[in-house]
Design an enzyme around this catalytic site. Structure first.
Site, short mmCIF file in Angstrom:
data_model
loop_
_atom_site.label_atom_id
_atom_site.label_comp_id
_atom_site.label_asym_id
_atom_site.label_seq_id
_atom_site.Cartn_x
_atom_site.Cartn_y
_atom_site.Cartn_z
N PRO A 299 0.79 -1.13 -0.01
CG PRO A 299 0.07 -1.06 2.32
CD PRO A 299 0.84 -1.84 1.12
CG MET A 300 3.59 2.70 -1.57
SD MET A 300 4.78 2.64 -2.61
CE MET A 300 4.46 1.48 -3.98
CD GLN B 216 -2.46 -0.28 4.98
OE1 GLN B 216 -2.14 0.97 4.62
NE2 GLN B 216 -1.60 -0.97 5.75
N GLY C 182 7.18 -2.05 -2.35
CA GLY C 182 6.52 -0.78 -2.51
C GLY C 182 7.61 0.27 -3.56
NE ARG C 183 10.87 2.79 -0.26
CZ ARG C 183 11.95 3.03 0.60
NH1 ARG C 183 12.38 3.84 0.76
NH2 ARG C 183 12.35 1.76 1.46
CB CYS D 161 1.26 4.93 8.90
SG CYS D 161 1.82 6.60 8.10
CG ASN E 236 7.18 -3.91 3.55
OD1 ASN E 236 7.10 -2.83 3.97
ND2 ASN E 236 7.39 -3.65 2.11
N GLY E 237 10.34 -4.36 2.78
CA GLY E 237 11.60 -3.43 2.89
C GLY E 237 12.68 -3.49 2.21
CE LYS F 127 2.87 -2.16 4.72
NZ LYS F 127 3.43 -0.85 4.86
C1 LIG Z 1 4.77 7.00 -0.87
C2 LIG Z 1 4.55 6.02 0.15
C3 LIG Z 1 3.37 5.89 0.60
C4 LIG Z 1 3.00 5.03 1.63
N1 LIG Z 1 1.67 4.67 2.04
C5 LIG Z 1 1.50 3.72 2.97
C6 LIG Z 1 0.34 3.32 3.18
O1 LIG Z 1 -0.79 3.76 2.83
N2 LIG Z 1 0.01 2.29 4.05
C7 LIG Z 1 1.01 1.36 4.53
O2 LIG Z 1 0.96 0.63 5.41
N3 LIG Z 1 2.35 1.79 4.22
C8 LIG Z 1 2.64 2.84 3.40
N4 LIG Z 1 3.90 3.00 2.95
C9 LIG Z 1 4.85 2.16 3.41
C10 LIG Z 1 4.93 0.81 2.20
O3 LIG Z 1 3.91 0.29 2.09
C11 LIG Z 1 6.28 -0.03 2.76
O4 LIG Z 1 5.96 -0.54 4.10
C12 LIG Z 1 7.52 0.72 2.65
O5 LIG Z 1 7.78 1.73 1.60
C13 LIG Z 1 8.72 -0.15 2.96
O6 LIG Z 1 8.68 -0.91 1.65
P1 LIG Z 1 9.63 -0.55 0.35
O7 LIG Z 1 11.02 -0.53 0.77
O8 LIG Z 1 9.29 -1.90 -0.66
O9 LIG Z 1 9.10 0.62 -0.38
C14 LIG Z 1 4.16 4.08 2.05
C15 LIG Z 1 5.47 4.16 1.54
C16 LIG Z 1 5.57 5.05 0.42
C17 LIG Z 1 6.98 5.26 -0.05
#
Ligand SMILES: Cc1cc2nc3c(=O)[nH]c(=O)nc-3n(C[C@H](O)[C@H](O)[C@H](O)COP(=O)(O)O)c2cc1C
Length: 338
Positions: free
Chosen positions: A16-17, A71, A225-226, A101, A201-202, A140
């Site tokens: 989720p982002m 979510q 995510g990213r 978050c 995740n991460g 999460k």
């Molecule tokens: C722009 C952005 C928005 C995000 N929004 C959410 C969200 O709405 N809900 C959530 O649980 N995590 C959110 N996250 C966290 C990501 O889901 C994820 O846990 C985090 O980026 C680490 O994973 P990654 O390294 O694969 O990006 C967000 C991250 C980013 C970068």
């Protein structure tokens, strides 16, 4: 991997982002393929329960978009239960609770990762959501509040006890925000303790980081995510290398196809041209990584003043790139000189 009866195949999940994983971005990722489950961005549970238009729009799903997770976040068990019920009614195959978050706005109201500091409130929320929905329910979280308080193993255990059917753990603590020193042992510990699926995740960005996470933690699935913004083909690439699935060719034509297709999709969806252009710039600047002369395209996209100008600039860039790939060494000469 299954979350109760929901098959997550391959075990690769779009994270989720906020401001990214709306229906158009999820379509883009699903269109490329290799993803086993997608997720909306976090949505305030109370807004969903009260059917506020903005929240309902965030929860809009495609008819063929399954499996999909909605979510929710918040701090009041009753409001979260009502929001989870609404998410289920809107077609979610899975309802997920945001306990990760780090944003000040969310934590200030005890939502998101602040719940990791209040395990009794977290328990009441998990229990309330569990009682409210029939579909699978997941949580999460981060590995803890700060490096001295990595309580994900205890908290995840509590979630399992209260009926959650999978947990996702981002290896960072809340204090790490998006930095910190990579540490996978806490997720491995969660996996050892729990019998429900554990999702890692991460910083999964490619086949090597995916393999490392699976091997080191024994996790059941990965959430990305990213890495998926930068490279929405990452799911296919990991699936091809670690599971079964076709090889992916991400050449200039494929990037152009996906970039312009995404542009059309958001234009169709956003009411204002400004909104569409802003969203497109946010995502597309990442697509330029790895493209020959990609910095020029990044510049083109960021400086476009209108949708028409952005489209023209992208089309012109790819025309030059094709000429350059065909052997015209001067194809970018005028751009590089300017
Ligand atoms: C722009 C952005 C928005 C995000 N929004 C959410 C969200 O709405 N809900 C959530 O649980 N995590 C959110 N996250 C966290 C990501 O889901 C994820 O846990 C985090 O980026 C680490 O994973 P990654 O390294 O694969 O990006 C967000 C991250 C980013 C970068």
């Amino acid at each position: 991997m299954h979350i109760r009866d929901v098959a997550v195949d391959p075990p690769l999940i779009l994270a989720p982002m906020e401001g990214v994983t709306d229906i158009t971005f999820r379509r883009l990722v699903r269109g490329i393929g290799g993803v086993g489950l997608v997720c909306t961005e976090f949505i305030p549970a109370s807004g969903l329960a009260e059917d506020i238009e903005r929240c309902r729009a965030l929860a809009e799903l495609d008819e063929d978009e399954h499996p999909v997770t909605i979510q929710v976040y918040g701090r009041e068990p009753e409001a979260l239960a009502a929001g989870a019920r609404a998410a289920q009614a809107l077609g979610a195959d899975i309802v997920d609770l945001n306990m990760g978050c780090p944003s000040k706005k969310v934590c200030a109201h005890s939502g998101g990762s602040a719940l990791m500091k209040e395990p009794e409130l977290a328990r009441a929320i998990v229990r309330a959501i569990r009682a409210a929905v029939d579909v699978p329910f997941t949580v999460k979280m981060r590995s803890g509040w700060d490096p001295a308080h990595k309580n994900a193993p205890e908290l995840a255990w509590m979630c399992q006890e209260e009926g959650a059917e999978a947990v996702t753990v981002h290896w960072r603590t809340r204090a790490d925000l998006y930095g910190g020193e990579r540490e996978l042992d806490t997720v491995a510990e969660v996996k050892r303790r729990l019998s429900i699926p554990v999702v890692f995740n991460g910083d999964i960005v490619d086949v090597d980081s995916a393999r490392e996470a699976f091997v080191h933690t024994g996790c059941d699935a990965l959430m990305i995510g990213r890495g998926a913004i930068r490279n929405p083909w990452v799911f296919q690439q990991i699936r091809h290398a670690l599971f079964d699935g076709p090889a992916v060719v991400v050449d200039a034509s494929e990037k152009e196809r996906v970039l312009l297709g995404y542009f059309d999709a958001i234009l169709h969806r956003f009411r204002s041209e400004k909104g569409a252009l802003g969203r497109w710039k946010k995502i597309s600047k990442h697509f330029t990584d790895g493209l020959p002369h990609g910095a020029l395209l990044k510049d083109d996209v960021l400086h476009a003043q209108s949708v028409a100008e952005a489209r023209d600039r992208v089309a012109a860039f790819f025309e030059r790139l094709r000429a350059w790939e065909a052997g015209d060494a001067d194809a970018f000469a005028s751009r590089l000189a300017s």
